[in-house]
Design a protein around this motif. Structure first.
Motif, PDB file in Angstrom:
ATOM      1  N   GLU A   1       0.832  -1.208   0.000  1.00  0.00           N
ATOM      2  CA  GLU A   1       0.000   0.000   0.000  1.00  0.00           C
ATOM      3  C   GLU A   1       0.864   1.254   0.000  1.00  0.00           C
ATOM      4  O   GLU A   1       0.613   2.192  -0.755  1.00  0.00           O
ATOM      5  CB  GLU A   1      -0.957   0.003   1.200  1.00  0.00           C
ATOM      6  N   LEU A   2       1.900   1.276   0.840  1.00  0.00           N
ATOM      7  CA  LEU A   2       2.769   2.450   0.904  1.00  0.00           C
ATOM      8  C   LEU A   2       3.628   2.594  -0.346  1.00  0.00           C
ATOM      9  O   LEU A   2       4.010   3.708  -0.711  1.00  0.00           O
ATOM     10  CB  LEU A   2       3.635   2.397   2.165  1.00  0.00           C
ATOM     11  N   SER A   3       3.929   1.494  -1.018  1.00  0.00           N
ATOM     12  CA  SER A   3       4.680   1.559  -2.273  1.00  0.00           C
ATOM     13  C   SER A   3       3.867   2.241  -3.360  1.00  0.00           C
ATOM     14  O   SER A   3       4.413   2.942  -4.204  1.00  0.00           O
ATOM     15  CB  SER A   3       5.078   0.161  -2.743  1.00  0.00           C
ATOM     16  N   HIS A   4       2.573   2.040  -3.326  1.00  0.00           N
ATOM     17  CA  HIS A   4       1.702   2.663  -4.321  1.00  0.00           C
ATOM     18  C   HIS A   4       1.424   4.121  -3.984  1.00  0.00           C
ATOM     19  O   HIS A   4       1.262   4.944  -4.878  1.00  0.00           O
ATOM     20  CB  HIS A   4       0.382   1.902  -4.445  1.00  0.00           C
ATOM     21  N   ASP A   5       1.349   4.459  -2.692  1.00  0.00           N
ATOM     22  CA  ASP A   5       1.088   5.841  -2.272  1.00  0.00           C
ATOM     23  C   ASP A   5       1.683   6.050  -0.887  1.00  0.00           C
ATOM     24  O   ASP A   5       1.094   5.646   0.123  1.00  0.00           O
ATOM     25  CB  ASP A   5      -0.416   6.124  -2.256  1.00  0.00           C
ATOM     26  N   GLY A   6       2.838   6.669  -0.846  1.00  0.00           N
ATOM     27  CA  GLY A   6       3.538   6.893   0.411  1.00  0.00           C
ATOM     28  C   GLY A   6       2.887   7.913   1.322  1.00  0.00           C
ATOM     29  O   GLY A   6       3.316   8.105   2.451  1.00  0.00           O
ATOM     30  N   ARG A   7       1.818   8.579   0.849  1.00  0.00           N
ATOM     31  CA  ARG A   7       1.136   9.594   1.658  1.00  0.00           C
ATOM     32  C   ARG A   7      -0.079   9.052   2.387  1.00  0.00           C
ATOM     33  O   ARG A   7      -0.799   9.812   3.035  1.00  0.00           O
ATOM     34  CB  ARG A   7       0.711  10.766   0.779  1.00  0.00           C
TER      35      ARG A   7
ATOM     36  N   VAL B   1      12.898  -2.010   6.686  1.00  0.00           N
ATOM     37  CA  VAL B   1      12.128  -2.518   5.555  1.00  0.00           C
ATOM     38  C   VAL B   1      11.627  -1.332   4.737  1.00  0.00           C
ATOM     39  O   VAL B   1      11.732  -1.303   3.518  1.00  0.00           O
ATOM     40  CB  VAL B   1      10.951  -3.402   6.019  1.00  0.00           C
ATOM     41  N   ILE B   2      11.081  -0.334   5.413  1.00  0.00           N
ATOM     42  CA  ILE B   2      10.711   0.929   4.779  1.00  0.00           C
ATOM     43  C   ILE B   2      11.845   1.892   5.103  1.00  0.00           C
ATOM     44  O   ILE B   2      12.152   2.130   6.270  1.00  0.00           O
ATOM     45  CB  ILE B   2       9.364   1.463   5.307  1.00  0.00           C
ATOM     46  N   THR B   3      12.462   2.431   4.065  1.00  0.00           N
ATOM     47  CA  THR B   3      13.632   3.284   4.278  1.00  0.00           C
ATOM     48  C   THR B   3      13.327   4.766   4.172  1.00  0.00           C
ATOM     49  O   THR B   3      14.198   5.586   4.409  1.00  0.00           O
ATOM     50  CB  THR B   3      14.746   2.935   3.273  1.00  0.00           C
ATOM     51  N   GLY B   4      12.104   5.108   3.790  1.00  0.00           N
ATOM     52  CA  GLY B   4      11.746   6.515   3.701  1.00  0.00           C
ATOM     53  C   GLY B   4      10.524   6.701   2.827  1.00  0.00           C
ATOM     54  O   GLY B   4       9.989   5.747   2.262  1.00  0.00           O
ATOM     55  N   PHE B   5      10.093   7.933   2.739  1.00  0.00           N
ATOM     56  CA  PHE B   5       8.934   8.315   1.950  1.00  0.00           C
ATOM     57  C   PHE B   5       9.357   9.460   1.049  1.00  0.00           C
ATOM     58  O   PHE B   5      10.036  10.372   1.496  1.00  0.00           O
ATOM     59  CB  PHE B   5       7.782   8.753   2.856  1.00  0.00           C
ATOM     60  N   GLY B   6       8.971   9.414  -0.204  1.00  0.00           N
ATOM     61  CA  GLY B   6       9.386  10.477  -1.102  1.00  0.00           C
ATOM     62  C   GLY B   6       8.393  10.717  -2.203  1.00  0.00           C
ATOM     63  O   GLY B   6       7.487   9.922  -2.448  1.00  0.00           O
ATOM     64  N   ALA B   7       8.594  11.837  -2.868  1.00  0.00           N
ATOM     65  CA  ALA B   7       7.732  12.210  -3.986  1.00  0.00           C
ATOM     66  C   ALA B   7       8.360  11.764  -5.299  1.00  0.00           C
ATOM     67  O   ALA B   7       9.583  11.763  -5.436  1.00  0.00           O
ATOM     68  CB  ALA B   7       7.544  13.722  -4.002  1.00  0.00           C
ATOM     69  N   GLN B   8       7.533  11.376  -6.231  1.00  0.00           N
ATOM     70  CA  GLN B   8       8.005  11.126  -7.590  1.00  0.00           C
ATOM     71  C   GLN B   8       7.910  12.457  -8.312  1.00  0.00           C
ATOM     72  O   GLN B   8       6.842  13.070  -8.364  1.00  0.00           O
ATOM     73  CB  GLN B   8       7.164  10.059  -8.267  1.00  0.00           C
ATOM     74  N   VAL B   9       9.017  12.909  -8.856  1.00  0.00           N
ATOM     75  CA  VAL B   9       9.103  14.251  -9.407  1.00  0.00           C
ATOM     76  C   VAL B   9       9.269  14.189 -10.929  1.00  0.00           C
ATOM     77  O   VAL B   9      10.034  13.380 -11.447  1.00  0.00           O
ATOM     78  CB  VAL B   9      10.306  14.999  -8.779  1.00  0.00           C
TER      79      VAL B   9
END
Length: 175
Positions: free
Chosen positions: A33-39, A68-76
Motif C-alpha cells: 500500500e505504501l509503495s503505491h502511495d507513500g502519503r 524494511v521501509i527506508t523513507g517516503f518520497g515524492a516522484q518528481v
C-alpha cells in the motif's frame, strides 16, 4: 521461510524465493500500500489491510525501525523542474574505492543517482540537466575528468515508464 516451488512453465523462474522471515502477510500488504502511495494515512492503511489503527501505526513504525521501509518520497517530473534532458552515464573506474568515488560523483550538480553494477563497467549514473550543453559539461567536465574515472559512455534517455512497485508478496511479481 516460505518457498516457491520450482516450475518448468515458460516465463517462470525456477527455484525457491526466500522472504524476509520477519514479515508476515499484513506487513507485506502494508508495504504494498505504501509503495503505491507513500502519503497514505494510518487510518487508510488500517482500513485497506483490515487491522486497527493502533496495529497499523505499530507495524509501520516497526517496518521503519527494521529498515524494511527506508523513507517516503515524492516522484518528481524532471521537466517540470526545468531538467529537460537526462542520460545514463556508464562509468569505468580505476584504483579507487566505490564509496569514495560514489560520494564525489553524487555531490556533483545534476547527478541524481549512482549505482554500482556488475560486469565490465563499474557505475551507472543518472544525470539530468536543463539543456544538452549543460548535460555535456556535466559529463565531460565534471564526471569524465574526475580523478579515478577511466572512461564514460553516455546514453540519452528518450522516454521512460514506471515499472512495478514492490507488492504484498514476492509471488505476485510478474515473471
Amino acid at each position: 521461510m516460505t518457498q516457491r516451488p520450482a516450475t518448468d512453465e515458460p516465463g517462470r523462474r525456477g527455484g525457491s524465493v526466500a522472504r524476509n522471515p520477519g514479515l508476515d502477510d499484513i506487513d507485506r500488504r502494508i508495504v504494498a500500500e505504501l509503495s503505491h502511495d507513500g502519503r497514505l494515512s494510518i487510518r487508510t492503511i488500517a482500513d485497506r489491510v483490515h487491522i486497527s489503527r493502533t496495529a497499523a501505526h505499530t507495524r509501520v513504525q516497526q517496518l521503519l525501525a527494521r529498515g524494511v521501509i527506508t523513507g517516503f518520497g515524492a516522484q518528481v517530473d524532471r521537466k517540470s523542474l526545468g531538467l529537460h534532458v537526462s542520460a545514463l552515464v556508464v562509468v569505468k573506474i580505476g584504483d579507487v574505492s566505490w564509496a569514495e568515488i560514489a560520494a564525489r560523483l553524487t555531490a556533483l550538480p545534476f547527478v541524481e543517482k549512482a549505482q554500482a553494477v556488475s560486469g565490465d563497467i563499474d557505475i551507472i549514473l543518472t544525470v539530468s540537466a536543463p539543456d544538452p550543453e549543460q548535460l555535456s559539461q556535466a559529463i565531460l567536465r565534471d564526471i569524465h575528468s574526475m580523478k579515478g574515472v577511466i572512461s564514460t559512455r553516455s546514453h540519452l534517455i528518450l522516454e521512460e515508464m514506471q515499472g512495478h512497485a514492490p507488492t504484498s508478496s514476492v509471488d505476485s511479481w510478474p515473471d
